[in-house]
Design an enzyme around this catalytic site. Structure first.
Site, mmCIF file in Angstrom:
data_model
loop_
_atom_site.group_PDB
_atom_site.id
_atom_site.type_symbol
_atom_site.label_atom_id
_atom_site.label_comp_id
_atom_site.label_asym_id
_atom_site.label_seq_id
_atom_site.Cartn_x
_atom_site.Cartn_y
_atom_site.Cartn_z
ATOM 1 N N HIS A 26 0.827 -1.207 0.000
ATOM 2 C CA HIS A 26 0.000 0.000 0.000
ATOM 3 C C HIS A 26 0.863 1.259 0.000
ATOM 4 O O HIS A 26 0.671 2.162 -0.833
ATOM 5 C CB HIS A 26 -0.921 -0.004 1.224
ATOM 6 C CG HIS A 26 -1.829 1.176 1.311
ATOM 7 N ND1 HIS A 26 -3.101 1.172 0.792
ATOM 8 C CD2 HIS A 26 -1.643 2.420 1.850
ATOM 9 C CE1 HIS A 26 -3.667 2.359 0.997
ATOM 10 N NE2 HIS A 26 -2.804 3.129 1.645
ATOM 11 N N GLU A 27 1.811 1.317 0.925
ATOM 12 C CA GLU A 27 2.668 2.499 1.016
ATOM 13 C C GLU A 27 3.596 2.605 -0.189
ATOM 14 O O GLU A 27 3.934 3.712 -0.622
ATOM 15 C CB GLU A 27 3.477 2.469 2.322
ATOM 16 C CG GLU A 27 2.640 2.467 3.589
ATOM 17 C CD GLU A 27 1.693 3.660 3.686
ATOM 18 O OE1 GLU A 27 1.969 4.698 3.050
ATOM 19 O OE2 GLU A 27 0.669 3.551 4.386
ATOM 20 N N HIS A 30 1.844 4.542 -2.911
ATOM 21 C CA HIS A 30 1.951 5.981 -2.682
ATOM 22 C C HIS A 30 3.347 6.488 -3.042
ATOM 23 O O HIS A 30 3.512 7.504 -3.725
ATOM 24 C CB HIS A 30 1.692 6.310 -1.202
ATOM 25 C CG HIS A 30 0.271 6.154 -0.771
ATOM 26 N ND1 HIS A 30 -0.796 6.705 -1.449
ATOM 27 C CD2 HIS A 30 -0.270 5.516 0.313
ATOM 28 C CE1 HIS A 30 -1.926 6.432 -0.819
ATOM 29 N NE2 HIS A 30 -1.632 5.700 0.248
#
Length: 421
Positions: A26-27, A30
């Site tokens: 997820h990170e 980003h």
């Protein structure tokens, strides 16, 4: 070999790995899209709370934090580090061979480079014009600042971020993709995990029978491995899911099954049995295939179907069919992950894929403090042609974060009650 207990090293390791991978991916979504947009990413962190490990590579500090929940990508412009420098401060500046300031030392005079100069800050612009004005012996002098200069305080260096390196300095489109990339990465991870399952264990091969258990209803009716079910009770079936759905809803009933064997179509009555939960069974398994095309299709359809299933559950929360008592928090999910880990790698991989979809969907909810809330503010900005006041947006996100923390406490209490009941 006996299955490991819930509190075994294997189960704990499974929990750490599964959640570590979900948060990391997820990170990473980003991070990669932010870097692609040219945003300065100050930190890439796994976990929350105090840092227990850190290493700096290039412009980014990679950290591991104490609490194994969540993570973050700290982008320039989203923190107050530039407030370290203020007018009337006595600072030292170090310059490179071209005379540009590379370091602004906030702890006072420097005994370092011969190019270092000490003076009192009159004014500065570290976002657009990149300069600093110092008062030296009663005279003011302007120095150009390098776009990768560092502020130094108590031995810690913080790289400055010109506006074109800050999150707020990017276009709405660039900021949208930097935020959306986190949840999108979770959907992509689920798709990849389903593909891995397919290549390792095979995927359902249409409505073709695999193993027919001797003595079961299907065997008694004369069905054989390799038979392809075409219709049940006159209703066409095209997938194994269709077969399971129709049979599971007909315990103790007699169904007419049309199938194909060696190119010929035949029909046979099958008396459906049932299990202890009163679910219809005819004691067969599905044939599997490892064909790349079918595996890719399985990855896509599984991701879509579980996404729709979770969305339906969220809808039930809105309509009141589900309540807070039906929700699970970190404790319940950790416990379930440990139990799933005992059932084998295939089940654990599927569970990880479903959790990844959950994480992606949850973050897309238009709630303050979540990615979806930030996307909503970007939508408002795109419609009105100017951003929402940062202080107002920050307050909304703060209140949203407080609400989420309260919600987590409530569902954690539910988990603990179920755990010890």
């Amino acid at each position: 070999m006996p299955l490991p207990n819930l509190d075994s090293v294997e189960s704990i390791l499974a929990i750490v790995v599964v959640f570590g991978v979900l948060v990391f991916v997820h990170e990473l979504g980003h991070f990669l899209l932010a870097k692609k947009a040219g945003i300065l990413c100050r930190e890439f962190a796994l976990g929350m709370g105090p840092k227990i490990f850190r290493v700096k590579r290039g412009e980014t500090e990679y950290t591991l934090r104490l609490l194994p929940i969540g993570g973050l990508v700290r982008m320039a412009g989203e923190d107050p580090e530039m407030d370290m420098l203020k007018p009337h401060m006595e600072v030292s500046v170090e310059r490179d061979a071209l005379g540009k300031v590379t370091h602004i030392l906030l702890d006072g005079p420097s005994s370092g480079s011969a190019r270092a100069i000490t003076g009192t800050v009159v004014q500065f612009d570290l976002e657009q014009n990149l300069n600093i004005v110092l008062e030296l012996d009663g005279e003011q002098k302007t120095f150009a600042v390098h776009p990768q200069a560092h502020l130094v305080k108590d031995g810690q260096e913080v790289q400055i971020a010109p506006l074109n390196r800050q999150f707020k300095g990017k276009t709405v489109s660039q900021r949208f993709w930097a935020i959306f990339a986190g949840p999108a990465a979770n959907f992509l991870l689920a798709f990849v995990l389903f593909i891995v399952i397919g290549f390792l264990y095979g995927v359902p091969n249409s409505s073709i029978l695999g193993n027919v258990i001797p003595g079961g209803p299907a065997a008694a009716a004369g069905l054989l491995p390799g038979d392809k079910v075409i219709a049940i009770q006159g209703q066409p079936v095209s997938s194994w899911k269709d077969v399971i759905e129709k049979i599971s809803k007909a315990p103790d009933q007699q169904l007419t099954v049309e199938y194909e064997r060696n190119g010929q179509r035949m029909t046979v009555p099958v008396k459906v049995g049932k299990d202890e939960n009163n679910v219809g069974k005819i004691m067969v398994t599905n044939a599997t295939t490892f064909a790349p095309g079918e595996v890719l299709k399985y990855g896509a359809t599984s991701t879509y179907e579980f996404t729709m299933m979770i969305l339906k559950s969220l809808g039930m929360l809105v309509t009141g069919e589900y309540g807070l008592k039906d929700l699970s928090g970190p404790v319940g999910i950790f416990k379930m992950t440990g139990e799933v880990a005992q059932q084998g790698m295939a089940i654990l991989l599927k569970w990880a894929a479903v959790l990844s979809i959950n994480l992606g969907l949850f973050n897309l909810l238009p709630l303050p403090a979540l990615d979806g809330g930030r996307l909503a503010f970007l939508g408002v900005e795109a419609l009105r042609g100017r951003p929402v006041d940062p202080h107002k947006e920050g307050m909304v996100h703060f209140l949203g974060f407080a609400f989420l923390m309260l919600l987590i406490l409530v569902v954690t209490w539910n988990d603990l009650q179920r755990l010890f009941s």
